[in-house]
Design a protein around this motif. Structure first.
Motif, PDB file in Angstrom:
ATOM      1  N   PHE A 251       7.203   1.680  -5.158  1.00  0.00           N
ATOM      2  CA  PHE A 251       7.736   2.923  -5.739  1.00  0.00           C
ATOM      3  C   PHE A 251       8.246   2.641  -7.146  1.00  0.00           C
ATOM      4  CE2 PHE A 251      11.010   5.992  -6.662  1.00  0.00           C
ATOM      5  CZ  PHE A 251      10.618   7.155  -6.041  1.00  0.00           C
ATOM      6  N   GLY A 252       7.930   3.557  -8.066  1.00  0.00           N
ATOM      7  CA  GLY A 252       8.406   3.402  -9.433  1.00  0.00           C
ATOM      8  C   GLY A 252       8.641   4.738 -10.102  1.00  0.00           C
ATOM      9  N   GLU A 253       8.657   4.676 -11.408  1.00  0.00           N
ATOM     10  CA  GLU A 253       9.063   5.808 -12.240  1.00  0.00           C
ATOM     11  C   GLU A 253       8.169   7.043 -12.088  1.00  0.00           C
ATOM     12  OE1 GLU A 253       7.693   7.711 -15.656  1.00  0.00           O
ATOM     13  OE2 GLU A 253       6.893   5.677 -15.458  1.00  0.00           O
ATOM     14  N   LEU A 254       6.881   6.829 -11.828  1.00  0.00           N
ATOM     15  CA  LEU A 254       5.986   7.993 -11.686  1.00  0.00           C
ATOM     16  C   LEU A 254       6.285   8.771 -10.407  1.00  0.00           C
ATOM     17  CD1 LEU A 254       2.609   6.523 -13.002  1.00  0.00           C
ATOM     18  CD2 LEU A 254       4.160   8.137 -14.134  1.00  0.00           C
ATOM     19  N   PHE A 255       6.481   8.042  -9.305  1.00  0.00           N
ATOM     20  CA  PHE A 255       6.878   8.720  -8.068  1.00  0.00           C
ATOM     21  C   PHE A 255       8.217   9.433  -8.271  1.00  0.00           C
ATOM     22  CE2 PHE A 255       4.234   5.822  -5.181  1.00  0.00           C
ATOM     23  CZ  PHE A 255       3.414   6.860  -4.756  1.00  0.00           C
ATOM     24  N   ALA A 256       9.142   8.744  -8.947  1.00  0.00           N
ATOM     25  CA  ALA A 256      10.472   9.344  -9.164  1.00  0.00           C
ATOM     26  C   ALA A 256      10.353  10.651  -9.945  1.00  0.00           C
ATOM     27  CB  ALA A 256      11.372   8.348  -9.901  1.00  0.00           C
TER      28      ALA A 256
ATOM     29  N   ASP B 267       0.861  -1.195   0.000  1.00  0.00           N
ATOM     30  CA  ASP B 267       0.000   0.000   0.000  1.00  0.00           C
ATOM     31  C   ASP B 267       0.894   1.240   0.000  1.00  0.00           C
ATOM     32  OD1 ASP B 267      -1.705   2.147   0.759  1.00  0.00           O
ATOM     33  OD2 ASP B 267      -3.057   0.737   1.775  1.00  0.00           O
ATOM     34  N   ASN B 268       0.789   2.044  -1.066  1.00  0.00           N
ATOM     35  CA  ASN B 268       1.703   3.205  -1.138  1.00  0.00           C
ATOM     36  C   ASN B 268       0.991   4.549  -0.945  1.00  0.00           C
ATOM     37  OD1 ASN B 268       0.497   3.599  -3.613  1.00  0.00           O
ATOM     38  ND2 ASN B 268       2.314   3.080  -4.836  1.00  0.00           N
ATOM     39  N   LEU B 269      -0.183   4.516  -0.313  1.00  0.00           N
ATOM     40  CA  LEU B 269      -0.909   5.774  -0.068  1.00  0.00           C
ATOM     41  C   LEU B 269      -0.016   6.825   0.592  1.00  0.00           C
ATOM     42  CD1 LEU B 269      -3.485   7.525   0.138  1.00  0.00           C
ATOM     43  CD2 LEU B 269      -3.980   6.361   2.309  1.00  0.00           C
TER      44      LEU B 269
ATOM     45  N   VAL C 171      11.052  -1.897  -5.028  1.00  0.00           N
ATOM     46  CA  VAL C 171      11.017  -0.836  -6.029  1.00  0.00           C
ATOM     47  C   VAL C 171      10.722  -1.500  -7.373  1.00  0.00           C
ATOM     48  CG1 VAL C 171      13.490  -0.934  -6.630  1.00  0.00           C
ATOM     49  CG2 VAL C 171      12.295   1.243  -6.737  1.00  0.00           C
ATOM     50  N   ARG C 172      10.159  -0.750  -8.309  1.00  0.00           N
ATOM     51  CA  ARG C 172       9.956  -1.299  -9.650  1.00  0.00           C
ATOM     52  C   ARG C 172      10.276  -0.226 -10.689  1.00  0.00           C
ATOM     53  NH1 ARG C 172       3.448  -2.301 -10.260  1.00  0.00           N
ATOM     54  NH2 ARG C 172       2.756  -0.144 -10.126  1.00  0.00           N
ATOM     55  N   ASP C 173      10.135  -0.571 -11.970  1.00  0.00           N
ATOM     56  CA  ASP C 173      10.520   0.333 -13.072  1.00  0.00           C
ATOM     57  C   ASP C 173      12.011   0.655 -13.034  1.00  0.00           C
ATOM     58  OD1 ASP C 173       7.778   0.421 -13.625  1.00  0.00           O
ATOM     59  OD2 ASP C 173       7.497   2.320 -12.555  1.00  0.00           O
TER      60      ASP C 173
HETATM   61  O1  LIG Z   1       2.201   4.135  -8.850  1.00  0.00           O
HETATM   62  C1  LIG Z   1       2.627   3.169  -8.225  1.00  0.00           C
HETATM   63  O2  LIG Z   1       1.928   2.341  -7.656  1.00  0.00           O
HETATM   64  C2  LIG Z   1       4.110   2.993  -8.139  1.00  0.00           C
HETATM   65  C3  LIG Z   1       4.705   3.083  -9.482  1.00  0.00           C
HETATM   66  O3  LIG Z   1       4.691   2.147 -10.242  1.00  0.00           O
HETATM   67  C4  LIG Z   1       5.263   4.367  -9.924  1.00  0.00           C
HETATM   68  O4  LIG Z   1       5.534   5.240  -9.096  1.00  0.00           O
HETATM   69  O5  LIG Z   1       5.515   4.496 -11.133  1.00  0.00           O
END
Ligand SMILES: O=C([O-])CC(=O)C(=O)O
Length: 234
Positions: free
Chosen positions: A94-99, A64-66, A116-118
């Motif tokens: 966490f991924g590319e959009l958060f970054a 859960d990344n709320l 982490v992903r992306d």
């Molecule tokens: O939006 C998410 O759940 C995490 C993610 O993949 C991003 O930050 O790109």
């Protein structure tokens, strides 16, 4: 746990944080008395990044990344986002959009006690990330936790505003109140290592640079010619 977002905690100076980042984790860890290391399980998503920044913390629930979304708003220039979970998790929080959002705010990187992903995208955009897992497993945005509360990663308590140093060797935290002293000790250590490096380049041995021959005598270590050693054991 009562959900809470703490706003505007005191932060270490971001120039001091960057200077600690330049020294790197091994030096900073030694300079603060071999403490503060989060452990070898925290690995960079891609090699070569070296950062020092001030911690904004997020406490999330597994999968859960709320609270990362909530934490992004609390991040300023020079910060490092530090994410812990309330119980063990490897999901890709966490991924590319958060970054992208954090880079826009001048955040220097992220440290996650989860996944982490992306990773390819993070590498391509040069956004530094350290985590205990890489996982494509997606998450929900459902459960409230905490932002800018103390969190524990790798047995280390990270308070908001502490300095986080991270590089290819892992992640080290420096308490905000210790920053000046650790900076001095790091600079002294770098100078000492420069002198030792020069001695090694000239062929002087560590045994002499570190004065260890006397220690070996005290420990009862004996130097025995090969033939004598062989005869005594035959
Ligand atoms: O939006 C998410 O759940 C995490 C993610 O993949 C991003 O930050 O790109």
């Amino acid at each position: 746990m009562k959900p809470v977002v703490v706003t505007g905690p005191p932060r270490a100076d971001i120039a001091d944080a960057a200077a600690l980042g330049e020294h790197g984790t091994a030096t900073v860890h030694e300079a603060q008395g071999r403490t503060g290391y989060l452990g070898p399980q925290f690995r960079p998503a891609w090699p070569g990044a070296r950062i020092g920044g001030t911690a904004v913390t997020a406490l999330c629930w597994p999968g859960d990344n709320l609270m990362i979304h909530v934490a992004v708003e609390q991040c300023h220039e020079g910060d490092v986002l530090v994410v812990a979970t309330t119980s063990p998790s490897t999901d890709g929080l966490f991924g590319e959009l958060f970054a992208t959002a954090l880079a826009r705010r001048g955040v220097r990187g992220v440290v996650l006690g989860t996944g982490v992903r992306d990773v390819a995208d993070l590498r391509a955009m040069g956004f530094p990330a350290w985590s205990t897992a890489v996982s494509a497993q997606g998450t929900v945005k459902a459960t409230a936790g905490g932002v800018n509360v103390p969190v524990v990663l790798g047995g280390q308590v990270v308070h908001p505003g502490d300095v986080v140093v991270a590089d290819d060797d892992g992640v080290v935290r420096v308490a905000r109140t210790d920053v000046a002293q650790v900076l001095d000790a790091s600079a002294a250590r770098v100078a000492k290592e420069a002198a030792n490096r020069a001695a090694f380049q000239e062929g002087t041995l560590g045994l002499d640079v570190y004065g260890m021959r006397e220690k070996l005598v005290q420990l009862g270590v004996e130097y025995v010619p090969y033939e004598k050693y062989r005869q005594e054991r035959s």
